[in-house]
Design a protein around this motif. Structure first.
Motif, PDB file in Angstrom:
ATOM      1  N   GLY A   1       0.948  -1.062  -0.081  1.00  0.00           N
ATOM      2  CA  GLY A   1       0.073   0.171  -0.073  1.00  0.00           C
ATOM      3  C   GLY A   1       0.848   0.936  -0.367  1.00  0.00           C
ATOM      4  N   LEU A   2       2.295   1.100  -0.378  1.00  0.00           N
ATOM      5  CA  LEU A   2       2.727   2.324  -1.013  1.00  0.00           C
ATOM      6  C   LEU A   2       3.105   2.540  -2.535  1.00  0.00           C
ATOM      7  CD1 LEU A   2       5.351   1.562   2.718  1.00  0.00           C
ATOM      8  CD2 LEU A   2       3.395   3.458   2.119  1.00  0.00           C
ATOM      9  N   SER A   3       4.139   3.210  -2.739  1.00  0.00           N
ATOM     10  CA  SER A   3       5.156   3.400  -3.340  1.00  0.00           C
ATOM     11  C   SER A   3       6.343   3.462  -4.603  1.00  0.00           C
ATOM     12  CB  SER A   3       4.664   5.607  -4.081  1.00  0.00           C
ATOM     13  OG  SER A   3       6.122   5.448  -3.665  1.00  0.00           O
ATOM     14  N   ARG A   4       6.657   2.452  -5.269  1.00  0.00           N
ATOM     15  CA  ARG A   4       7.265   2.196  -6.172  1.00  0.00           C
ATOM     16  C   ARG A   4       8.299   3.331  -5.264  1.00  0.00           C
ATOM     17  NH1 ARG A   4       5.556   2.758 -11.586  1.00  0.00           N
ATOM     18  NH2 ARG A   4       7.317   3.911 -12.660  1.00  0.00           N
ATOM     19  N   GLY A   5       8.191   4.417  -5.782  1.00  0.00           N
ATOM     20  CA  GLY A   5       9.936   5.356  -4.438  1.00  0.00           C
ATOM     21  C   GLY A   5      10.020   5.015  -3.172  1.00  0.00           C
TER      22      GLY A   5
END
Lengths: 340, 340
Positions: A21-25
């Motif tokens: 539930g996070l971004s690739r970054g």
DNA sequence: GTGAAAGCGCTAACAC
DNA sequence: GTGTTAGCGCTTTCAC
């Protein structure tokens, strides 16, 4: 036809991001141990990595970072000979130790044919490695040329003359050969021969030169037996040849310990005593030296240190903290044992 | 601070396309020797490549093809020992020959520490290689586990028991040891000892088992000297130990030729004649065997063939034409020389 | 502290 | 035969 691998495609960083539930970054930051990531995010990512079975793709990573994290050790040898050369093993150990410490992967590559040469050049150009350590290159080696062309960080062990402005680390074969021959002279030997090997490379050539220099006027070219290989057999054959020409020989300098071992066996069988009738010295201080009876006086090469320095050089060049052209000659040491 | 490399950024395929007045697609086709390209385009591309100094990026290529064109040879050894083991060199030669033929790059990786283990696992998982050949793995090796986990095409030389459903190629150490010991018995030896080495791996263990089996009731556990290493020194020490316990020993099976060589030197110094007073046999048929006096009777390992088959196996798995789990045991041959 | 988005350089599928 | 284009999986600004 039940190929497990084909079934589940490799998880990507995006899969991990979704799962966490996070971004690739953010995932990337965690993966690279970068700061500015919350502890919760860190844990979530690690957990997600585990769950989706993520493994990071070297290719994708290397495409953007322009780094592979690997360094090549290139060995130029007719492969049979690799086994016999005690130095290669020790150089390998030194190199691996230093690179391992720096978290770089050492990959050893043997060049054994024209085809190998081409492929290796492609491999190096492709960027599979960030640098290279080159062993026993001959003049005009395609690999040497390619390294110069693509400007790959590199360090040569030994000093091939056509890598003039490249970094190298070597021992002074000439001086070492001269020193050990001198002491053969100093112990009263008058008719001294040499079993010369590997004259197609600088190490072999330099040892012969040192021998010649030490003898000065007393040098007799007829007392030099030549063989391409630094091998036990070369010692056997060369010694027979020498004894035939000069039965009164009382000293021999062998271009390597393996050669010396062959020579000593021939001497023993011919009824001569070492060092009583004839003194024998070798080069390398390898396992052969202690196996000889009596143990062999020889020149100790700091092979492991050679490997370590070469690795440090390459690491320095990769990091950009060190200039490309830099030569270093390490001292050798004569080990005086029973054979002369 | 005049870094030539930093100055000119690497040319890309787009630069070549621009220079040649063609599209990336066409350039790519030429680079990969694909059909459906006009002769003119071919030449234009080659010329442009030369002019802009293009070298293709392995990372970018490998990212899309999911192939690296390289295969790893993983050697699990305390590195000092690599030198002594004649088989590794020959396996390397066989492997390299086959892979070279298939235009795959062989990269040899030494695993020498816990840290090495971790890094190598990362390296394999990263996709730097399309397959792996694993030498002398022990039970529970992290690398072995990782290979199974990521489903990397692989072939084990020797047969570690925890790679049960993996592909492997081996020799029958047990049968070979039994055979050579039997002939020692057949030549009339009554008190036969063994210099056992490498009992932490299957090869060492199997040789001891074969020895035991051949002797049957006559087996005396007191006549087995143990040493972790397959080395000359192990032979020296083991032989001394055995002679002390059993001065009437009349036969010895050494776990390797190097061990046998050490043993023979001790025997000679103790005034015993070989094969008169005591018969000696070894294992490997390495350079040591011929250096012994008299030359050593031993077991010939088809090391080169082992390497060739392993490479073929891995290539097959990579191509998908061969199933992952497949075992093959190659025959060995007893070479009867003068030492027994 | 985190997300969005722009590439890294290449191949391959699809148009033309 | 050739050009166009959509990714391959990742890092790295740059906003927020």
């Amino acid at each position: 036809m039940t190929d497990v691998r084909a079934a589940r495609p490799r998880a990507t960083i995006q899969d991990v991001a979704d799962e966490a539930g996070l971004s690739r970054g953010t995932v990337s930051r965690v993966l690279n141990d970068e700061p500015y990531v919350s502890a919760e995010a860190r844990d979530a990512v690690r957990e997600a990595v585990r769950r989706v079975g993520y493994v990071r793709s070297a290719a994708a990573r290397s495409l953007v970072t322009r780094r592979s994290g690997a360094v090549a050790l290139i060995v130029h040898e007719p492969s049979v000979q690799v086994l016999d050369d005690p130095n290669i093993g020790n150089i390998l150990i030194g190199t691996n130790a230093v690179l391992s410490e720096a978290d770089q992967q050492l990959v050893t590559i043997m060049v054994d044919s024209a085809r190998d040469n081409e492929r290796v050049v492609e491999y190096l150009r492709g960027g599979f490695v960030d640098g290279a350590i080159v062993l026993s290159a001959r003049d005009g080696d395609p690999v040497t040329r390619a390294i110069a062309e693509i400007g790959l960080p590199a360090c040569f062990v030994g000093h091939p003359s056509d890598a003039a402005n490249a970094s190298y680390i070597a021992i002074d074969n000439r001086a070492a050969a001269e020193e050990i021959t001198r002491r053969l002279v100093a112990t009263g030997r008058r008719r001294i021969g040499m079993l010369a090997s590997g004259l197609d490379r600088d190490s072999g050539q330099d040892r012969l030169e040192g021998f010649t220099a030490a003898l000065g006027d007393r040098f007799d070219p007829a007392l030099v037996a030549r063989d391409p290989l630094f091998s036990y057999t070369a010692g056997v054959e060369g010694m027979r040849e020498l004894l035939e020409k000069a039965p009164d020989l009382d000293g021999v300098f062998a271009a390597s310990d393996a050669v010396a071992a062959g020579a000593m066996d021939v001497l023993q069988r011919s009824g001569r005593s070492v060092p009583g009738d004839i003194g024998v010295v070798g080069f390398d201080d390898s396992a052969w030296a202690l196996r000889c009876d009596p143990p062999l006086s020889t020149v100790r090469q700091p092979a492991r240190t050679l490997g370590e320095h070469a690795a440090q050089q390459v690491l320095g060049q990769i990091a950009g903290t060190v200039t490309g052209s830099h030569g270093l000659v390490l001292p050798t040491e004569v080990v005086w044992r029973g054979s002369a």
